[in-house]
Design a protein around this motif. Structure first.
Motif, PDB file in Angstrom:
ATOM      1  N   SER A 222      44.387  51.096  48.810  1.00 29.70           N
ATOM      2  CA  SER A 222      42.954  50.792  48.915  1.00 29.70           C
ATOM      3  C   SER A 222      42.484  50.859  50.360  1.00 29.70           C
ATOM      4  O   SER A 222      41.396  51.356  50.638  1.00 29.70           O
ATOM      5  CB  SER A 222      42.660  49.410  48.339  1.00 29.70           C
TER       6      SER A 222
ATOM      7  N   ASP B 222      38.323  48.249  45.766  1.00 25.72           N
ATOM      8  CA  ASP B 222      38.748  47.170  44.872  1.00 25.72           C
ATOM      9  C   ASP B 222      37.525  46.321  44.540  1.00 25.72           C
ATOM     10  O   ASP B 222      37.225  45.357  45.202  1.00 25.72           O
ATOM     11  CB  ASP B 222      39.815  46.287  45.537  1.00 25.72           C
TER      12      ASP B 222
ATOM     13  N   GLY C 215      44.560  41.436  45.406  1.00 25.68           N
ATOM     14  CA  GLY C 215      44.859  42.614  46.220  1.00 25.68           C
ATOM     15  C   GLY C 215      45.480  43.723  45.408  1.00 25.68           C
ATOM     16  O   GLY C 215      46.244  44.521  45.915  1.00 25.68           O
ATOM     17  N   ILE C 216      45.176  43.794  44.117  1.00 22.26           N
ATOM     18  CA  ILE C 216      45.712  44.894  43.337  1.00 22.26           C
ATOM     19  C   ILE C 216      44.567  45.664  42.706  1.00 22.26           C
ATOM     20  O   ILE C 216      43.505  45.113  42.468  1.00 22.26           O
ATOM     21  CB  ILE C 216      46.633  44.418  42.198  1.00 22.26           C
ATOM     22  N   THR C 217      44.788  46.925  42.471  1.00 26.37           N
ATOM     23  CA  THR C 217      43.766  47.721  41.826  1.00 26.37           C
ATOM     24  C   THR C 217      44.055  47.717  40.337  1.00 26.37           C
ATOM     25  O   THR C 217      45.091  48.194  39.907  1.00 26.37           O
ATOM     26  CB  THR C 217      43.797  49.160  42.364  1.00 26.37           C
TER      27      THR C 217
END
Ligand code: GDP
Ligand code: MG
Length: 597
Positions: A18, A42, A51-53
């Protein structure tokens, strides 16, 4: 067409996908310079927090190279294994990919999984070492791993810091020079691949597509190969990075199409769309997403049923992979049976439900789908413990039960090889052991999905001081000796708390369970007996003697405000209680906590 490049970014979680995508958007002036924590790609709150897509977000950039203007379509792929189908279709949309690797961490489990997916799609792979600004970065070592593991030539790799911007300028020219332009012609019949979709309150479902042939514009009538449904297109456009309408989308392009589609469940990732009356052959690789994990969901307060139902329906509008069915439990009342792709998918859903609706909800222990073969030659799939055959039916009617397994890939420092083997060898089947370098090892095991969900990742992390990474893919079904473990409170079975366990683990699980329950059930005026049972056989038992919990006993009638405070506290504690029969139990007992992340 020769001025278009379609490229995806693949990486292990947290390796900087990202951040890099944002940097590229800045470089091409697609977005203004952002603050450090405002990642554009994101979008969802859960994604920013974790913090993850979760959903892939694609955008188009214009870039001038040697005097010519190019359009680069950048496809950000979800970094988690539950969303593998979306990764595959994002890859199919492009002709190349950036394989991003954290230069301090090296190759991890999802790097391997993603590499092979891209390799299988015949994509031009550009290796990119990220985070070279970190003092712990060892680009030389990582290049060696790339060569040994993937046979990638180190001279092709770019070294960058997505954070500081160092070296990022070399990426766009590399994309244009190394990745081939898309093929296909505007003169063919219209044909496009569905890469992603989302729900818009005003426009309905929006489809993100890669056009493989012909053109599409407003007013066109299109149809889906896999569902046969027909739609009228009201808008087409590019993600730049927000929706920007254009007159038409042509072969080679990646953009969005607004059809008159009301339900997300009609949009199936990997589906092919064409002009009504001009049929085309389906693009290859389509597979209907099927849930692999089921849970029961019930409102904590039964008066909240309608509100919770609205929330669940709203969330599932935007997530085509969730399945929702009404379900009734004798202990917990009206609720729903929900199906998810995996445990991350489930825990993201739980977070969103809480975030967006503040809904208090009981989520029961996840169950995987079991395939049952009956003696009369029929087959069935069961994913709800309350429908699972009891001991009597089991012996008279069931011939065979099979459970889903996955092939799990683990990568970790070789110092921990002994402890990981110890964790796995008793129950799981070893498929592969490879040293990626002198100090890193890759293991592949066949693991029952149910055990993976239960908390395998947590155990793996603790066996490796947190260093191991894990990826998995479905690997079919194997025979399983499983039975239903029931929980009884004062002789009454609590259907919603039943689970399906391996015969060899029934006693241990039963004991753990009643112990946990004992700590969470309120003391009553009468004795409470908690039992775990397989059929009629009780495998574990605890009892709680009768005594009212009197929180004011310690106050000796002295301090009134303190007494009030304590009483209120007790009331608050009660709020999160649910009564089962004549016993109050805490929400905690019923609510499954994700162990995967
Ligand atoms: P993703 O999960 O692949 O999308 O990774 P993110 O882009 O969310 O990055 C994960 C973490 O690594 C974030 O805290 C970033 O700020 C950090 N990060 C990304 N690129 C770099 C880099 O080049 N150097 C350093 N030091 N940190 C980075
Ligand atoms: Mg990300």
């Amino acid at each position: 067409m020769s001025r278009i490049r379609n490229i995806s970014v693949i990486a292990h979680i947290d390796h900087g996908k990202s951040t890099l995508s944002d940097r590229l958007l800045e470089l091409t002036n697609t977005i203004a310079t952002l603050g450090v924590h405002k990642q554009f790609l994101d979008k969802l709150k859960v994604e920013q927090e974790r913090g993850i897509t979760v959903k892939a977000v694609t955008c188009s950039m214009r870039y001038k190279h040697k005097g010519e203007e190019y359009m680069i379509n950048l496809i950000d792929t979800p970094g988690h294994v539950d969303f593998r189908a979306e990764v595959i279709h994002s890859l199919k949309a492009g002709n190349g990919c950036l394989l991003l690797i954290d230069a301090a961490q090296g190759i991890q489990a999802q790097t391997v999984a993603n590499f092979y997916l891209a390799f299988a799609e015949n994509l031009k792979i550009i290796p990119v070492l990220n985070k070279i600004d970190l003092p712990a970065a060892e680009p030389g070592k990582v290049l060696e791993q790339l060569e040994q593991t993937f046979e990638l030539d180190p001279v092709d790799a770019l070294a960058i810091s997505a954070k500081t911007g160092l070296g990022v300028g070399a990426i766009l020219p590399a994309i244009i020079e190394r990745v081939p332009p898309p093929t296909g012609s505007v003169d063919e019949n219209f044909k496009c691949l569905l890469i992603d979709s989302w729900y818009d309150n005003y426009k309905g479902v929006i489809l993100l597509v890669r056009v493989f042939g012909g053109t599409v514009q407003r007013g066109d009538r299109i149809s889906s190969v896999h569902t046969g449904h027909k739609y009228e297109v009201s808008e087409v456009g590019l993600m730049h990075p927000d929706q920007s309408p254009v007159n038409r989308l042509c072969a080679g392009m990646v953009g969005y199409v607004v059809p008159s589609m009301k339900r997300s469940s009609e949009s199936k990732i990997g589906d092919t769309f064409y002009h009504v009356g001009k049929p085309v052959q389906a693009l290859p690789g389509f597979e209907d997403a099927k849930p692999m994990i089921y849970v029961g969901a019930f409102p904590l307060d039964t008066k909240e049923f309608k509100r919770l139902e609205d929330s669940i329906n709203n969330l599932s509008l935007n997530d085509r992979s969730i399945t929702v069915h009404r379900d009734t439990s004798t202990a917990l009342g009206q609720g729903w049976r929900l199906g998810f792709l995996g445990s991350l998918h489930l825990s993201v859903f739980q977070d969103r439900l809480k975030d967006e609706y503040g809904a208090e909800v009981i989520i029961t222990t996840p169950t995987v789908p079991y395939q049952i073969e009956y003696r009369d030659g029929t087959f069935g799939t069961i994913s709800n413990p309350s429908e699972f055959p009891d001991v009597v039916t089991h012996s008279s009617k069931v011939l065979d039960i099979r459970e889903p397994v996955v092939e799990a890939t683990m990568i970790f420092p070789s110092d921990y090889l002994g402890s990981v083997i110890e964790l796995c060898e008793a129950c799981f089947l070893l498929k592969e052991q490879t040293f990626l370098s002198s100090s890193r090892v890759l293991l592949k095991y066949i693991i029952p999905l149910a055990q993976l969900v239960e908390d395998f990742f947590g155990k793996l992390k603790s066996s490796t001081k947190g260093y191991a990474t894990l990826d998995y893919e479905e690997a079919g079904y194997i025979p399983a000796d499983v039975l239903r473990l029931s929980l009884l409170i004062n002789g009454k079975s609590v259907d919603a708390l039943a689970s399906i366990v391996h015969r060899s683990q029934a006693e241990r699980r039963g004991r753990e369970w009643v112990k946990k329950m004992r700590g969470l059930v309120d003391r009553q005026l009468y004795e409470v007996v908690i039992q775990a049972a397989v059929g009629n056989k009780v495998v574990a038992r605890e009892s709680i003697s009768a005594k009212r919990k009197d929180v004011t006993a310690k106050c000796y009638g002295g301090d009134v405000s303190r007494k009030m405070k304590l009483l209120n506290k007790q009331k608050e504690g009660k709020k999160r209680m649910r009564s089962i029969g004549n016993v109050q139990i805490s929400q905690e007992v019923c609510t499954w906590k994700p162990g995967f992340l």
